[in-house]
Write a protein that holds these residues in place. Structure first.
Motif, PDB file in Angstrom:
ATOM      1  N   VAL A 123       0.837  -1.203   0.000  1.00  0.00           N
ATOM      2  CA  VAL A 123       0.000   0.000   0.000  1.00  0.00           C
ATOM      3  C   VAL A 123       0.875   1.257   0.000  1.00  0.00           C
ATOM      4  O   VAL A 123       0.584   2.216  -0.719  1.00  0.00           O
ATOM      5  N   SER A 124       1.951   1.271   0.786  1.00  0.00           N
ATOM      6  CA  SER A 124       2.828   2.449   0.792  1.00  0.00           C
ATOM      7  C   SER A 124       3.511   2.615  -0.566  1.00  0.00           C
ATOM      8  O   SER A 124       3.702   3.734  -1.046  1.00  0.00           O
ATOM      9  N   TYR A 125       3.869   1.518  -1.205  1.00  0.00           N
ATOM     10  CA  TYR A 125       4.455   1.584  -2.550  1.00  0.00           C
ATOM     11  C   TYR A 125       3.440   2.150  -3.547  1.00  0.00           C
ATOM     12  O   TYR A 125       3.770   3.013  -4.364  1.00  0.00           O
ATOM     13  N   GLN A 126       2.204   1.668  -3.495  1.00  0.00           N
ATOM     14  CA  GLN A 126       1.166   2.185  -4.390  1.00  0.00           C
ATOM     15  C   GLN A 126       0.904   3.667  -4.125  1.00  0.00           C
ATOM     16  O   GLN A 126       0.647   4.440  -5.048  1.00  0.00           O
ATOM     17  N   GLY A 127       0.967   4.057  -2.836  1.00  0.00           N
ATOM     18  CA  GLY A 127       0.816   5.471  -2.496  1.00  0.00           C
ATOM     19  C   GLY A 127       1.941   6.311  -3.063  1.00  0.00           C
ATOM     20  O   GLY A 127       1.710   7.430  -3.550  1.00  0.00           O
ATOM     21  N   ALA A 128       3.170   5.802  -3.014  1.00  0.00           N
ATOM     22  CA  ALA A 128       4.305   6.533  -3.577  1.00  0.00           C
ATOM     23  C   ALA A 128       4.171   6.647  -5.095  1.00  0.00           C
ATOM     24  O   ALA A 128       4.504   7.682  -5.678  1.00  0.00           O
ATOM     25  N   MET A 129       3.691   5.584  -5.727  1.00  0.00           N
ATOM     26  CA  MET A 129       3.478   5.640  -7.180  1.00  0.00           C
ATOM     27  C   MET A 129       2.407   6.682  -7.524  1.00  0.00           C
ATOM     28  O   MET A 129       2.554   7.442  -8.476  1.00  0.00           O
ATOM     29  N   ALA A 130       1.342   6.715  -6.733  1.00  0.00           N
ATOM     30  CA  ALA A 130       0.280   7.691  -6.976  1.00  0.00           C
ATOM     31  C   ALA A 130       0.777   9.113  -6.709  1.00  0.00           C
ATOM     32  O   ALA A 130       0.438  10.044  -7.441  1.00  0.00           O
ATOM     33  N   ALA A 131       1.597   9.284  -5.682  1.00  0.00           N
ATOM     34  CA  ALA A 131       2.105  10.611  -5.334  1.00  0.00           C
ATOM     35  C   ALA A 131       3.141  11.106  -6.331  1.00  0.00           C
ATOM     36  O   ALA A 131       3.412  12.305  -6.404  1.00  0.00           O
ATOM     37  N   SER A 132       3.724  10.207  -7.093  1.00  0.00           N
ATOM     38  CA  SER A 132       4.732  10.589  -8.084  1.00  0.00           C
ATOM     39  C   SER A 132       4.122  11.200  -9.341  1.00  0.00           C
ATOM     40  O   SER A 132       4.831  11.809 -10.130  1.00  0.00           O
ATOM     41  N   ARG A 133       2.837  11.018  -9.517  1.00  0.00           N
ATOM     42  CA  ARG A 133       2.196  11.578 -10.714  1.00  0.00           C
ATOM     43  C   ARG A 133       2.187  13.105 -10.650  1.00  0.00           C
ATOM     44  O   ARG A 133       2.123  13.692  -9.580  1.00  0.00           O
ATOM     45  N   PRO A 134       2.216  13.761 -11.813  1.00  0.00           N
ATOM     46  CA  PRO A 134       2.181  15.231 -11.810  1.00  0.00           C
ATOM     47  C   PRO A 134       0.826  15.763 -11.339  1.00  0.00           C
ATOM     48  O   PRO A 134      -0.212  15.139 -11.557  1.00  0.00           O
ATOM     49  N   ASN A 135       0.861  16.907 -10.685  1.00  0.00           N
ATOM     50  CA  ASN A 135      -0.340  17.652 -10.267  1.00  0.00           C
ATOM     51  C   ASN A 135      -1.270  16.849  -9.370  1.00  0.00           C
ATOM     52  O   ASN A 135      -2.491  16.911  -9.491  1.00  0.00           O
ATOM     53  N   VAL A 136      -0.719  16.062  -8.468  1.00  0.00           N
ATOM     54  CA  VAL A 136      -1.547  15.299  -7.539  1.00  0.00           C
ATOM     55  C   VAL A 136      -1.477  15.970  -6.163  1.00  0.00           C
ATOM     56  O   VAL A 136      -0.472  16.592  -5.817  1.00  0.00           O
ATOM     57  N   VAL A 137      -2.569  15.889  -5.412  1.00  0.00           N
ATOM     58  CA  VAL A 137      -2.613  16.481  -4.074  1.00  0.00           C
ATOM     59  C   VAL A 137      -2.636  15.371  -3.017  1.00  0.00           C
ATOM     60  O   VAL A 137      -2.988  14.223  -3.302  1.00  0.00           O
TER      61      VAL A 137
END
Length: 121
Positions: A34-48
């Motif tokens: 889950v933390s890995y998936q969160g890091a992948m999601a947070a790496s996307r541009p313009n994400v909050v």
């Protein structure tokens, strides 16, 4: 018969201790994912931050774990939403070890924590 009476509590201790240890290992592996998936999601541009936390919560709830805490900050403690592209951030997921437990508690653990680092785009 006396030998059975002496060995039975030890047998139960080993059996339930093994089950509890396996559940803790499984939970640790899952929150690491889950933390890995969160890091992948947070790496996307313009994400909050709120959308990343929401994605991680959905993964945890799908697995039946609702009592987790999530942390998404820059490495220096800066708020995630204030990070510039290229800054490093940390995603941490923390749960109590008995969230996925079946049977009696044989061993007590403190908390299970998984951290993943990423770079904001």
């Amino acid at each position: 018969m006396v030998e059975f009476a002496v060995a039975l509590p030890l047998l139960f201790l080993v059996i339930f201790g093994s089950i509890q240890a396996c559940n803790a290992i499984f939970t640790k592996q899952f929150i690491t994912e889950v933390s890995y998936q969160g890091a992948m999601a947070a790496s996307r541009p313009n994400v909050v931050r709120s959308s990343v936390i929401s994605e991680m919560q959905q993964l945890m709830v799908a697995r039946g774990i609702s009592s987790a805490t999530y942390d998404l900050v820059g490495v220096g403690g800066t708020s995630f939403d204030l990070l510039a592209p290229g800054d490093v951030f940390k995603v941490a997921v923390t749960v109590a070890p008995n969230v996925n437990q079946s049977g009696p508690s044989v061993v007590s653990y403190s908390t299970l924590v998984a951290e993943t680092f990423g770079r904001k785009q």
